[in-house]
Scaffold this motif. Sequence first.
Motif, PDB file in Angstrom:
ATOM      1  N   VAL A 262       5.718  99.779 -42.432  1.00 10.09           N
ATOM      2  CA  VAL A 262       6.228 100.060 -43.768  1.00 10.09           C
ATOM      3  C   VAL A 262       7.219  98.990 -44.208  1.00 10.09           C
ATOM      4  O   VAL A 262       7.252  98.586 -45.374  1.00 10.09           O
ATOM      5  N   SER A 263       8.010  98.485 -43.265  1.00 11.97           N
ATOM      6  CA  SER A 263       9.037  97.491 -43.606  1.00 11.97           C
ATOM      7  C   SER A 263       8.442  96.143 -43.987  1.00 11.97           C
ATOM      8  O   SER A 263       9.150  95.279 -44.516  1.00 11.97           O
ATOM      9  N   ASP A 264       7.148  95.954 -43.739  1.00 13.07           N
ATOM     10  CA  ASP A 264       6.507  94.697 -44.114  1.00 13.07           C
ATOM     11  C   ASP A 264       6.537  94.465 -45.625  1.00 13.07           C
ATOM     12  O   ASP A 264       6.321  93.337 -46.079  1.00 13.07           O
ATOM     13  N   GLU A 265       6.803  95.519 -46.376  1.00 14.56           N
ATOM     14  CA  GLU A 265       6.865  95.381 -47.833  1.00 14.56           C
ATOM     15  C   GLU A 265       8.187  94.796 -48.308  1.00 14.56           C
ATOM     16  O   GLU A 265       8.410  94.647 -49.514  1.00 14.56           O
ATOM     17  N   GLY A 266       9.095  94.496 -47.393  1.00 16.08           N
ATOM     18  CA  GLY A 266      10.327  93.787 -47.742  1.00 16.08           C
ATOM     19  C   GLY A 266      11.224  94.568 -48.674  1.00 16.08           C
ATOM     20  O   GLY A 266      11.427  95.778 -48.513  1.00 16.08           O
ATOM     21  N   ASP A 267      11.728  93.883 -49.698  1.00 15.98           N
ATOM     22  CA  ASP A 267      12.717  94.496 -50.580  1.00 15.98           C
ATOM     23  C   ASP A 267      12.158  95.655 -51.386  1.00 15.98           C
ATOM     24  O   ASP A 267      12.924  96.472 -51.909  1.00 15.98           O
ATOM     25  N   LEU A 268      10.845  95.750 -51.505  1.00 17.37           N
ATOM     26  CA  LEU A 268      10.240  96.884 -52.192  1.00 17.37           C
ATOM     27  C   LEU A 268      10.683  98.195 -51.559  1.00 17.37           C
ATOM     28  O   LEU A 268      10.910  99.191 -52.261  1.00 17.37           O
ATOM     29  N   VAL A 269      10.844  98.188 -50.241  1.00 16.96           N
ATOM     30  CA  VAL A 269      11.307  99.391 -49.553  1.00 16.96           C
ATOM     31  C   VAL A 269      12.751  99.245 -49.073  1.00 16.96           C
ATOM     32  O   VAL A 269      13.510 100.216 -49.050  1.00 16.96           O
ATOM     33  N   LEU A 270      13.174  98.026 -48.717  1.00 13.52           N
ATOM     34  CA  LEU A 270      14.513  97.857 -48.151  1.00 13.52           C
ATOM     35  C   LEU A 270      15.618  98.044 -49.186  1.00 13.52           C
ATOM     36  O   LEU A 270      16.662  98.633 -48.874  1.00 13.52           O
ATOM     37  N   ASP A 271      15.420  97.565 -50.404  1.00 16.53           N
ATOM     38  CA  ASP A 271      16.464  97.737 -51.423  1.00 16.53           C
ATOM     39  C   ASP A 271      16.751  99.210 -51.704  1.00 16.53           C
ATOM     40  O   ASP A 271      17.922  99.625 -51.719  1.00 16.53           O
ATOM     41  N   PRO A 272      15.729 100.055 -51.915  1.00 12.31           N
ATOM     42  CA  PRO A 272      16.045 101.483 -52.101  1.00 12.31           C
ATOM     43  C   PRO A 272      16.583 102.157 -50.838  1.00 12.31           C
ATOM     44  O   PRO A 272      17.361 103.107 -50.936  1.00 12.31           O
ATOM     45  N   ILE A 273      16.217 101.671 -49.647  1.00 11.60           N
ATOM     46  CA  ILE A 273      16.833 102.207 -48.428  1.00 11.60           C
ATOM     47  C   ILE A 273      18.319 101.896 -48.428  1.00 11.60           C
ATOM     48  O   ILE A 273      19.156 102.757 -48.107  1.00 11.60           O
ATOM     49  N   ARG A 274      18.680 100.668 -48.793  1.00 15.74           N
ATOM     50  CA  ARG A 274      20.100 100.288 -48.841  1.00 15.74           C
ATOM     51  C   ARG A 274      20.868 101.141 -49.855  1.00 15.74           C
ATOM     52  O   ARG A 274      21.999 101.566 -49.600  1.00 15.74           O
ATOM     53  N   LYS A 275      20.252 101.409 -50.991  1.00 14.86           N
ATOM     54  CA  LYS A 275      20.912 102.231 -52.008  1.00 14.86           C
ATOM     55  C   LYS A 275      21.113 103.656 -51.516  1.00 14.86           C
ATOM     56  O   LYS A 275      22.168 104.267 -51.727  1.00 14.86           O
ATOM     57  N   SER A 276      20.107 104.196 -50.857  1.00 14.49           N
ATOM     58  CA  SER A 276      20.217 105.553 -50.331  1.00 14.49           C
ATOM     59  C   SER A 276      21.265 105.613 -49.219  1.00 14.49           C
ATOM     60  O   SER A 276      22.061 106.568 -49.155  1.00 14.49           O
ATOM     61  N   PHE A 277      21.270 104.611 -48.360  1.00 13.26           N
ATOM     62  CA  PHE A 277      22.277 104.543 -47.297  1.00 13.26           C
ATOM     63  C   PHE A 277      23.681 104.556 -47.896  1.00 13.26           C
ATOM     64  O   PHE A 277      24.560 105.313 -47.451  1.00 13.26           O
ATOM     65  N   LYS A 278      23.904 103.744 -48.900  1.00 12.99           N
ATOM     66  CA  LYS A 278      25.212 103.681 -49.558  1.00 12.99           C
ATOM     67  C   LYS A 278      25.562 105.023 -50.208  1.00 12.99           C
ATOM     68  O   LYS A 278      26.708 105.480 -50.139  1.00 12.99           O
ATOM     69  N   ARG A 279      24.570 105.664 -50.805  1.00 16.80           N
ATOM     70  CA  ARG A 279      24.796 106.951 -51.484  1.00 16.80           C
ATOM     71  C   ARG A 279      25.241 108.030 -50.503  1.00 16.80           C
ATOM     72  O   ARG A 279      26.118 108.849 -50.822  1.00 16.80           O
ATOM     73  N   TRP A 280      24.648 108.055 -49.290  1.00 13.64           N
ATOM     74  CA  TRP A 280      24.886 109.165 -48.379  1.00 13.64           C
ATOM     75  C   TRP A 280      25.869 108.857 -47.251  1.00 13.64           C
ATOM     76  O   TRP A 280      26.175 109.745 -46.453  1.00 13.64           O
ATOM     77  N   LEU A 281      26.382 107.640 -47.200  1.00 13.82           N
ATOM     78  CA  LEU A 281      27.328 107.290 -46.148  1.00 13.82           C
ATOM     79  C   LEU A 281      28.659 108.003 -46.364  1.00 13.82           C
ATOM     80  O   LEU A 281      29.324 107.802 -47.381  1.00 13.82           O
ATOM     81  N   VAL A 282      29.025 108.830 -45.408  1.00 16.37           N
ATOM     82  CA  VAL A 282      30.266 109.603 -45.541  1.00 16.37           C
ATOM     83  C   VAL A 282      31.470 108.656 -45.560  1.00 16.37           C
ATOM     84  O   VAL A 282      31.611 107.780 -44.702  1.00 16.37           O
ATOM     85  N   GLY A 283      32.333 108.830 -46.568  1.00 18.09           N
ATOM     86  CA  GLY A 283      33.503 107.965 -46.700  1.00 18.09           C
ATOM     87  C   GLY A 283      33.154 106.539 -47.063  1.00 18.09           C
ATOM     88  O   GLY A 283      33.922 105.610 -46.804  1.00 18.09           O
ATOM     89  N   GLY A 284      31.986 106.363 -47.651  1.00 20.11           N
ATOM     90  CA  GLY A 284      31.483 105.025 -47.898  1.00 20.11           C
ATOM     91  C   GLY A 284      32.364 104.164 -48.785  1.00 20.11           C
ATOM     92  O   GLY A 284      32.333 102.937 -48.689  1.00 20.11           O
ATOM     93  N   ALA A 285      33.156 104.785 -49.642  1.00 24.18           N
ATOM     94  CA  ALA A 285      34.025 104.007 -50.538  1.00 24.18           C
ATOM     95  C   ALA A 285      35.202 103.392 -49.798  1.00 24.18           C
ATOM     96  O   ALA A 285      35.855 102.482 -50.329  1.00 24.18           O
ATOM     97  N   TRP A 286      35.475 103.865 -48.575  1.00 22.94           N
ATOM     98  CA  TRP A 286      36.683 103.418 -47.886  1.00 22.94           C
ATOM     99  C   TRP A 286      36.411 102.811 -46.514  1.00 22.94           C
ATOM    100  O   TRP A 286      37.345 102.447 -45.815  1.00 22.94           O
ATOM    101  N   ARG A 287      35.170 102.694 -46.121  1.00 25.17           N
ATOM    102  CA  ARG A 287      34.859 102.197 -44.779  1.00 25.17           C
ATOM    103  C   ARG A 287      33.926 100.988 -44.861  1.00 25.17           C
ATOM    104  O   ARG A 287      33.214 100.816 -45.858  1.00 25.17           O
TER     105      ARG A 287
END
Length: 313
Positions: A262-287
């Motif tokens: 699945v990761s062979d699609e590059g940023d097509l999948v990685l960019d939204p993974i990064r956005k989701s990671f940032k969205r759900w990372l606990v305390g993400g604004a301060w760590r």
Amino acid sequence: MGLTIGVDIGGTKIAAGVVDEEGTILETYKVPTPPTADGVTDAICAAVSEVSSNHSIEAVGIGAAGYVDDKRATVLFAPNINWRHEPLKDKVEQRIGLPVVVENDANCAAWGEYRFGAGQGHEDVICITLGTGLGGGIIIGNKLRRGRFGVAAEFGHIRVVPDGLLCGCGSQGCWEQYASGRALVRYAKQRANATPENAVALLALGDGTPQGIEGKHISEAARAGDLVAVDAFRELARWAGAGLADLASLFDPSAFIVGGGVSDEGDLVLDPIRKSFKRWLVGGAWRPHAQVLAAQLGGKAGLVGAADLARQG
């Protein structure tokens, strides 16, 4: 230690390769994967014998899909081969006359990426493979962490939805049911069935029905801007990124490496993974945030990693 051999046992083929200390593959040999457990052992030995004929080999590493014991010798359980407490190390060593290390295939791929791929320069790395299922590996403090019994990092079977979708492992709600190649196809079929007018390009690549959609169709359609295909990738990425955020709470790595087909699609999948990671990372604004990186070695990671683990002893 000089040259070693890595063996990658796949569903359709077994690949053996001679690998040097820099992670370079010098020679490879592939044979079809036999249908029986004894046949697989025979094929491993034959492939090792063939690929080693022109080289001086010090040791062999075998990557196997399944649970491998803490001594890296016995396959406790394999889902796709009838191995139950299979003493694979002893069987192969007796026949090839070289030291053998057996390791879980996802751990091999993680180690390969850490040593020679996207993980270079990091001491603490978590790898996930988004393929048919979801696998992973843990490197903390420059060491592969396997757990007391050798079966750590089975990330795909963390339950993320109580009483959720039935998994092939027998449990319900496992992460790989929501973030994997199988999940991607399911998302696309569901959406194409609900809104076929948004899946014109996607449906045209198959037989014209949602049931005919395959993974390769989704990738091609998404690159062409098909709305359903793009949305299917976004749904997979939402679950993948949320899971990485949970793993960050457990391990706090400096980098996540995302591999698998699945990761062979590059940023097509990685960019939204990064956005989701940032969205759900606990305390993400301060760590600090771990990097989310694409794997670099592709299908070679498991073979290279297995060979290097054999070199480590």
